[in-house]
Design an enzyme around this catalytic site. Sequence first.
Site, PDB file in Angstrom:
ATOM      1  N   GLY A 172      44.527  98.102  31.533  1.00  0.00           N
ATOM      2  CA  GLY A 172      43.677  98.050  30.359  1.00  0.00           C
ATOM      3  C   GLY A 172      42.415  97.245  30.629  1.00  0.00           C
ATOM      4  N   CYS A 173      41.454  97.363  29.723  1.00  0.00           N
ATOM      5  CA  CYS A 173      40.162  96.697  29.930  1.00  0.00           C
ATOM      6  C   CYS A 173      40.284  95.179  29.818  1.00  0.00           C
ATOM      7  CB  CYS A 173      39.125  97.246  28.950  1.00  0.00           C
ATOM      8  SG  CYS A 173      39.697  97.367  27.230  1.00  0.00           S
TER       9      CYS A 173
END
EC number: 1.2.1.38
Length: 366
Positions: A172-173
Amino acid sequence: MSARAQAAAAPAVAEAPGRTHATEKARIAVLGASGYTGEEVVRLLALHPVFDVTALTGETQAGKAFSDVFPHLVTATNVPRLVKIADVDWSGVDAAFCCLPHATTQEILASLPRKVRVVDLSADFRLRNVDTYAEWYGGTHRAPELQKEAVYGITELHREEVRSARLVANPGCYPTSVQLPLVPLLQAGMISTEDIIIDAKSGVSGAGRSAKQNLLYTEIAEGINCYGVGSHRHMPEIEQGLSEAAGADVRVSFTPHLMPMSRGMQSTIYVRLDGGASVDDLRSGRYAEEPFVHVMNAGGVPHTRYVRGTNYNFISVFPDRLPGRAIIISVIDNLVKGASGQAIQNLNVMLGVPETTGLLQQALFP
């Protein structure tokens, strides 16, 4: 460099070591190409000399030309029309980027031919414990055997595991922006496993392309707001990576904020020094040879605009005015290093292509 700083340093390479340059084209499918991360994959692959896009899917946009969905990519004339996943001819696909929403990819990926190597950009295979997945994502994992096969892939930290993987869970970011600076420091014992505070901010594109009231212009412009306070789904992913790095259970205080900008991410991280380490030690050379991670000199302040549209991560370290503490600032583009760019970086490694291929774009500035 101090002995502790030397302990944190590790050899890194710009290209996948032990691999020859690929000479044959790889045929690529992009599942969920009508969303932001799918669009970014196609945009970046437009200049990739080895990867040819042979299939694009978009369940609600099937039959349309890609440029009808994303007019700014009208010059990407070498891509096919969008089709439904059920209509993809997998005999013409070597690898796939899965850019589908969370909780929709498990059964789809389990049904793909074994010859197809996959980078999954959803959260469905990031958490190694399927019970933890069920707790945070609200449903039973429907491909637990495939989950056991998945390799979590922040490229700089998991390069060797990524190289031989058939399925890579793209991080994920927020977890990318946090783990890149913290994992080497925890591995070296330079920071404490306790009292880690993460104040993170993201552009609106991180919430996806679906129409939502809280993402309307009048709802998001001219202000900021936190969300998922104490309950954001990236928390277990962050803690999983940090715990593995530390060899002990790590819990963090993490609060994300939505910013009135289209893309970009900054994580400001407050840590307690440990093991006699200094702030200067925290800037040591773990990433000295990495092409995409840049630790700034003392006093340098990273801005999200420095990485806009790129696969770069800029990191800076400052002393806190509280004795024995430090402030770490990490910025990425949430759609590129935080999603599609890192996915391409991972597939480059998986297929033996030089790791930076198709990813050396410089930031759009100002």
